[in-house]
Enzyme design. Structure first.
Site, PDB file in Angstrom:
ATOM      1  N   GLY A 198      -5.212   0.590 -37.262  1.00 29.99           N
ATOM      2  CA  GLY A 198      -4.366  -0.598 -37.195  1.00 29.99           C
ATOM      3  C   GLY A 198      -3.727  -0.694 -35.825  1.00 29.99           C
ATOM      4  O   GLY A 198      -4.269  -0.239 -34.817  1.00 29.99           O
ATOM      5  N   GLY A 199      -2.530  -1.249 -35.816  1.00 31.47           N
ATOM      6  CA  GLY A 199      -1.818  -1.438 -34.547  1.00 31.47           C
ATOM      7  C   GLY A 199      -1.555  -0.132 -33.835  1.00 31.47           C
ATOM      8  O   GLY A 199      -1.381  -0.110 -32.608  1.00 31.47           O
TER       9      GLY A 199
ATOM     10  N   GLY B 188     -22.883  -8.185  -2.570  1.00 32.48           N
ATOM     11  CA  GLY B 188     -21.501  -8.152  -3.058  1.00 32.48           C
ATOM     12  C   GLY B 188     -21.111  -6.750  -3.489  1.00 32.48           C
ATOM     13  O   GLY B 188     -19.946  -6.338  -3.347  1.00 32.48           O
ATOM     14  N   ALA B 189     -22.075  -5.992  -3.996  1.00 34.31           N
ATOM     15  CA  ALA B 189     -21.765  -4.640  -4.459  1.00 34.31           C
ATOM     16  C   ALA B 189     -21.330  -3.759  -3.287  1.00 34.31           C
ATOM     17  O   ALA B 189     -20.480  -2.884  -3.441  1.00 34.31           O
ATOM     18  CB  ALA B 189     -22.964  -4.038  -5.173  1.00 34.31           C
TER      19      ALA B 189
END
Ligand code: HXC
Length: 528
Positions: A183-184, A418-419
C-alpha cells in the site's frame, strides 16, 4: 501486557522502594520488553527472517545501539494498554564508528503495523537524524497501516513521507525491506535514496494480489507481483537484492562507509593501500579497438577502482548503463559507464532514469562523477518514442547539467550524437574530458552519415557499395579521427588507456576545492 512500566505513584507503598530495588525492577521490565513473545519470535525465524533487534545488532557496531522510546506504548483509548515499543524499535548507533539513526519494525508485535504511537516514534527518530546530520536507515517489516486505528494510521504515514522529502538530499536515507511493505507504505522507500530487498521474504506493492484479482482478473503471487527479483530487474524499485538478510545488512554498512553523513560533510576519505598512480596496462586488452566488438565495462571499472572494489547500484535493471560507487585514490566517486554488452550500451528510457537518479544522488552528497563513455546513441523505436524517451532522456541531461560536483568524462571509444552530449560532455558542464586514442566522437557513425549526406550520389552510383565504403572512410578520416575533438578544445587530452586511473585521480585532486556556482532560485523544474 498488564504491568505498568512507569513507577508507582508518590506516597504508595512501593514508592518507598530503594533506588537499587527500582533499578532491578527496571532491568526486569526492560528485559521483558526487549525479549517479546517467544512464539512470535519462533514464527519470525521460521520464515527465514531475523527479529528487529537482531537486524539492528547486525547493522550497527557491536554495543553501540542506544534505544529510544522502549517503554512507549498506546495508552489513550487502549484497554489494556498496548505492548511496549508499539511494534517498532528506534534509536541510534554507529556504523564503522560513524553515527547513524535507525528504526526497525517488529513484525512480532501487532504485525509491525503502523499506528499513531508507532508513527510518532518513527517521526522522532527521523527528526533526530536530520537535526544531527546523520544517515537514517529504515528496516521495514510491516502489515501496513494499523487497521484498528483508521485515519490516524494513515496520517502517521503522511508524517513519514513529509520527513523523507524534507531530509532528501540533506542526509542519506536508506530503506531496507525485509518483509511486507504494501500500500502507501511502499512510498517511503520510493522517496529515499536507496532501497534494499531480500529474496523470498520481502515484497512491495501498492495493491496486492487479492485486489488485482478482483479488479483486473489477473492471478499473481506476492513474489511474482512485488518480490525482490521483480523490483531488481523489471520495475527498478530495488537498487540492491540479496539471498539473505545478513548479506543485505553487510552491504548497507558498506554503502554507509562510502557516503558522507550529510550534504554539508565531505564523503569519507579512506586510505585504501592502492597507489593513486597505479598504471592499468590491462585496459588496452579489455577494450578492443574495433567499436563493433563488445566487452564488459565492469572489467574497466574493476581495473581503475581502488583495490578493484565497487558497489553497483541497480545491477540487474537498465543494464545498458552501469552506475557504481567506488573509491579512487581513497575518495568516493560515482561512476556512470556505458555497458557495451547490453544492447551495445545505447541510452533508453530505463538507463536514462537510472543514470539521472544516480547523478542527482551523487550531486546532493558531494560525490564527484566519473563518466566512462562508449555510446552509440539513443535506442530507436516506436515503443521508446511513445513511452517518452524525450522526457526520460531529458532527465539524465537535466541531472548532469544541474550537477555542481567535480565531473570528469573519459571517452573510451564511440560517442555519437545526442548521447555524446548527454554523457557528461564538456558542453554540458564536465570540468575535464579525456579520451583514449580509440575515441570516435561524431554526430553519427560514418556509414549512417554517408547515407544521409550522399544519398543522391549513392542512388545514382553504378557500384553503390564501393562508393559508400570510400566515402565512409573519407568521412571517418576527416571528422572522426581521435584528435578532432581535442583540436577544438572539447577534449582536454588524449591519454594512454593505461594512465586512466592516475589521470582521473589527479583530475579529481585538482577539482577537489570546486565550489558550486548556483543561480538563485527556489528550485528548478526537472522533467518528470
Ligand atoms: C493490524 C495487523 C495488520 C494491520 C497484520 N496484522 N497486518 N494488525 N493492522 N495492517 C496483525 C495480524 O492480525 C496478526 O495478529 C499479526 O499482525 C501477524 O499477521 P499474520 O496475518 O498472522 O501474518 P502473515 O500470515 O505473515 O501475513 C502478513 C500480511 C497480512 C500479508 C501482511 O497480515 C496482511 O495481509 N495484513 C493486512 C495488510 C493490509 O491490508 N494492510 C493495510 C495496507 S494499506 P495476531 O494477533 O493474529 O498475531 C496501507 C495504507 C497505507 O498500509 C497508506 C499510506 C498512505
Amino acid at each position: 501486557m498488564s504491568e505498568q512500566p512507569s513507577g508507582p505513584a508518590p506516597g504508595s507503598a512501593r514508592h518507598a522502594a530503594t533506588t537499587r530495588e527500582r533499578v532491578s525492577r527496571l532491568r526486569e521490565l526492560r528485559k521483558r520488553a526487549v525479549q517479546g513473545d517467544e512464539l512470535a519470535t519462533e514464527r519470525q525465524h521460521a520464515k527465514g527472517k531475523l527479529t528487529a533487534r537482531q537486524r539492528l545488532e547486525h547493522l550497527l557496531d557491536s554495543g553501540s545501539f542506544m534505544e529510544l522510546d522502549l517503554f512507549r506504548r498506546r495508552t489513550a483509548g487502549a484497554d489494556p494498554a498496548g505492548p511496549p515499543t508499539d511494534g517498532v524499535v528506534t534509536g541510534s548507533g554507529t556504523v564503522h564508528g560513524r553515527r547513524v539513526f535507525a528504526y526497525a519494525q517488529d513484525f512480532r508485535v501487532l504485525g509491525g503495523s503502523l499506528g499513531e504511537v508507532h508513527a510518532a516514534k518513527i517521526h522522532k527518530v527521523m527528526d533526530l537524524a536530520l537535526a544531527a546530520g546523520a544517515p537514517l536507515v529504515a528496516l521495514n517489516d510491516s502489515g501496513g497501516a494499523r487497521i484498528q486505528e483508521g485515519v490516524t494510521a494513515l496520517a502517521g504515514y503522511g508524517g513519514i513521507f513529509r520527513r523523507n522529502v524534507r531530509a532528501s538530499g540533506v542526509i542519506p536515507q536508506i530503506s531496507v525491506v525485509l518483509g511486507p511493505c504494501a500500500g502507501g507504505a511502499a512510498y517511503s522507500p520510493a522517496l529515499t535514496d536507496f532501497t534494499f530487498m531480500v529474496r523470498d521474504t520481502s515484497y512491495m506493492f501498492v495493491t496486492g494480489p487479492d485486489v488485482i484479482r478482483t479488479v483486473t482478473g489477473e492471478s499473481v503471487t506476492h513474489e511474482e507481483l512485488g518480490g525482490a527479483d521483480v523490483h531488481a530487474t523489471t520495475s527498478g524499485v530495488a537498487a540492491f537484492v540479496y539471498d539473505d538478510e545478513a548479506a543485505c545488512l553487510d552491504d548497507v554498512r558498506y554503502l554507509i562507509s562510502l557516503l558522507p553523513s550529510n550534504s554539508h560533510d565531505v564523503p569519507p576519505l579512506r586510505e585504501t593501500g592502492d597507489p593513486p598512480d597505479r598504471r592499468c596496462p590491462r585496459l588496452a586488452d579489455i577494450v578492443p579497438a574495433d567499436p563493433k566488438i563488445s566487452y564488459d565495462v565492469r572489467a574497466v571499472i574493476e581495473e581503475i577502482a581502488d583495490q578493484g572494489e565497487f558497489l553497483e547500484v541497480h545491477e540487474e535493471w537498465a543494464g545498458g548503463m552501469v552506475c557504481a560507487l567506488a573509491r579512487l585514490g581513497g575518495r568516493t566517486v560515482g561512476i556512470l559507464a556505458s555497458q557495451p554488452v547490453v544492447r551495445a550500451g545505447v541510452l533508453d528510457i530505463d538507463t536514462s532514469q537510472k543514470g539521472a537518479r544516480f547523478v542527482q544522488m551523487c550531486d546532493a552528497f558531494g560525490i564527484p562523477l566519473v563518466t566512462l563513455v562508449d555510446v552509440p546513441g539513443f535506442l530507436p523505436g516506436v515503443e521508446q518514442e511513445h513511452h517518452g524517451i524525450i522526457r526520460h532522456g531529458a532527465k539524465l541531461l537535466y541531472a548532469y547539467c544541474d550537477a555542481t560536483v567535480p565531473r570528469v568524462q573519459v571517452i573510451l571509444r564511440k560517442a555519437y550524437g545526442g548521447a555524446y552530449i548527454v554523457m557528461d560532455s564538456r558542453s554540458i558542464g564536465a570540468d575535464l574530458s579525456f579520451a583514449w586514442p580509440t575515441n570516435e566522437i561524431a554526430v553519427m557513425g560514418a556509414d549512417a552519415a554517408v547515407s544521409v549526406i550522399h544519398r543522391r550520389e549513392l542512388a545514382a552510383a553504378a557500384e553503390p557499395d564501393r562508393l559508400r565504403s570510400r566515402l565512409s572512410a573519407q568521412y571517418a578520416d576527416e571528422l572522426m579521427h581521435p584528435f578532432y575533438a581535442p583540436e577544438r578544445g572539447l577534449v582536454d587530452d588524449v591519454i594512454d588507456p593505461a594512465d586512466t586511473r592516475l589521470v582521473v585521480v589527479r583530475a579529481l585532486e585538482l577539482l577537489s576545492e570546486k565550489r558550486p556556482d548556483l543561480v538563485p532560485r527556489k528550485h528548478g523544474n526537472p522533467p518528470a
